[in-house]
Design a protein around this motif. Structure first.
Motif, short mmCIF file in Angstrom:
data_model
loop_
_atom_site.label_atom_id
_atom_site.label_comp_id
_atom_site.label_asym_id
_atom_site.label_seq_id
_atom_site.Cartn_x
_atom_site.Cartn_y
_atom_site.Cartn_z
N HIS A 23 2.38 -39.93 40.76
CA HIS A 23 3.26 -39.86 39.60
C HIS A 23 4.42 -40.83 39.80
O HIS A 23 4.68 -41.29 40.91
CB HIS A 23 3.79 -38.42 39.41
N ARG A 50 4.91 -34.03 43.56
CA ARG A 50 5.91 -34.31 44.59
C ARG A 50 6.75 -33.07 44.87
O ARG A 50 7.04 -32.75 46.02
CB ARG A 50 6.81 -35.47 44.16
N ARG A 59 10.55 -40.97 36.81
CA ARG A 59 9.74 -40.45 35.71
C ARG A 59 10.37 -40.71 34.33
O ARG A 59 9.66 -41.10 33.40
CB ARG A 59 9.47 -38.96 35.90
N TYR A 113 -0.82 -45.35 39.82
CA TYR A 113 -0.70 -43.90 39.98
C TYR A 113 -2.02 -43.22 40.32
O TYR A 113 -2.16 -42.01 40.12
CB TYR A 113 -0.09 -43.30 38.71
N ASP A 163 4.59 -31.17 38.83
CA ASP A 163 5.10 -32.29 39.64
C ASP A 163 4.54 -32.19 41.05
O ASP A 163 5.03 -31.41 41.87
CB ASP A 163 6.63 -32.24 39.67
N SER A 184 0.08 -38.62 29.96
CA SER A 184 0.03 -37.37 30.72
C SER A 184 0.66 -37.53 32.10
O SER A 184 1.43 -36.68 32.55
CB SER A 184 -1.42 -36.91 30.84
N ILE A 185 0.34 -38.65 32.77
CA ILE A 185 0.86 -38.89 34.12
C ILE A 185 2.37 -39.04 34.13
O ILE A 185 3.06 -38.54 35.01
CB ILE A 185 0.21 -40.16 34.71
N CYS A 186 2.89 -39.72 33.12
CA CYS A 186 4.32 -40.07 33.09
C CYS A 186 5.14 -39.13 32.20
O CYS A 186 6.31 -39.41 31.95
CB CYS A 186 4.50 -41.51 32.61
N ASP A 214 1.18 -36.57 46.09
CA ASP A 214 2.44 -36.51 45.34
C ASP A 214 2.88 -37.88 44.84
O ASP A 214 3.75 -37.97 43.97
CB ASP A 214 3.55 -35.89 46.19
#
Length: 243
Positions: free
Chosen positions: A147, A221, A151, A136, A219, A195-197, A144
């Protein structure tokens, strides 16, 4: 550091679980969920097609990195399973005994369930977490993609990784600075992945302007797609425009 036989959890039937018995299922669950993320990456690559060679290359790289994650997690599971098996067999570094029950230290002992043994499992988990962070890493052209594609699956996977980390890190020797640094570094990587996921906020029925902004910012994306949609909308002539 916990004692050799210190337990960490209790099942519904009252059976006490050891550290390895708790970490093992968590690692297995995280490993299983990687399949959903790989499938989502493949689907996004298929949707991208030949429209963006750079984006396709990034998605393929992410799939290769995810294979590394699965390999390191498989190694961690094997190590923890070995620990659980040793515990189940009552193996904790015993020496052979003479007729009086005294240990004969001249002979080889059985495997010891000390902090070093658990540190090997922690090291393998660390390699898996580091590889997952690489999946990631943001890119300039495709931010984008920094992530997860799936998710919910990866948020759950990271939760399982956190469970395994908390259990295994408890065995770190407080008097060993190097071991403590290793555990602390892994803890920071875990926090970054969480945090990322992290799951996206649940949308409300009536979103305020602030809610919409917060959701888009959470997000990348969605932010990228929103920007593209707005640009395309500006290019479409209105229904009442003259032809």
């Amino acid at each position: 550091m916990p004692g050799t036989h210190e337990t960490t959890a209790e099942t519904e039937t009252g059976q006490v679980l050891s550290a390895a018995q708790k970490a093992g299922p968590a690692l297995v669950a995280a490993h299983r969920l990687l399949g959903r993320e790989l499938g989502a990456l493949a689907a996004e690559e298929s949707r991208t097609g030949s429209s963006s060679k750079d984006r396709t290359a990034t998605l393929r790289r992410k799939k290769l990195l995810l294979r590394d994650v699965s390999r390191h997690l498989a190694d961690a599971v094997s190590t923890v399973a070995l620990l659980a098996g040793l515990e189940a067999c009552g193996v904790h570094g015993q020496y052979p005994q003479d007729a009086a029950g005294r240990p004969r230290t001249e002979l080889a002992p059985l495997e010891g369930l000390d902090s070093d043994t658990y540190l090997e499992a922690l090291a393998r988990l660390s390699r898996a977490v580091e590889a997952l962070r690489q999946v990631y890493l943001p890119t300039v052209k495709n931010p984008d993609l920094a992530h997860p594609e799936d998710r919910p699956a990866m948020a759950e996977a990271v939760t399982h990784l956190r469970t395994a980390y908390d259990v295994l890190a408890a065995w770190v020797d407080d008097d060993d600075d190097e071991d403590e640094d290793q555990a602390a570094t892994l803890g920071r990587m875990m926090a970054e992945l969480e945090s990322i996921c992290a799951p996206l906020p649940v949308p409300q029925v009536d979103l305020s302007d602030e809610d919409v902004i917060a959701r888009v910012l959470a997000d990348p994306r969605l932010a990228a797609r929103t920007g593209r949609a707005l640009r395309q909308q500006r290019q479409v002539p209105s229904a009442g425009a003259a032809t």
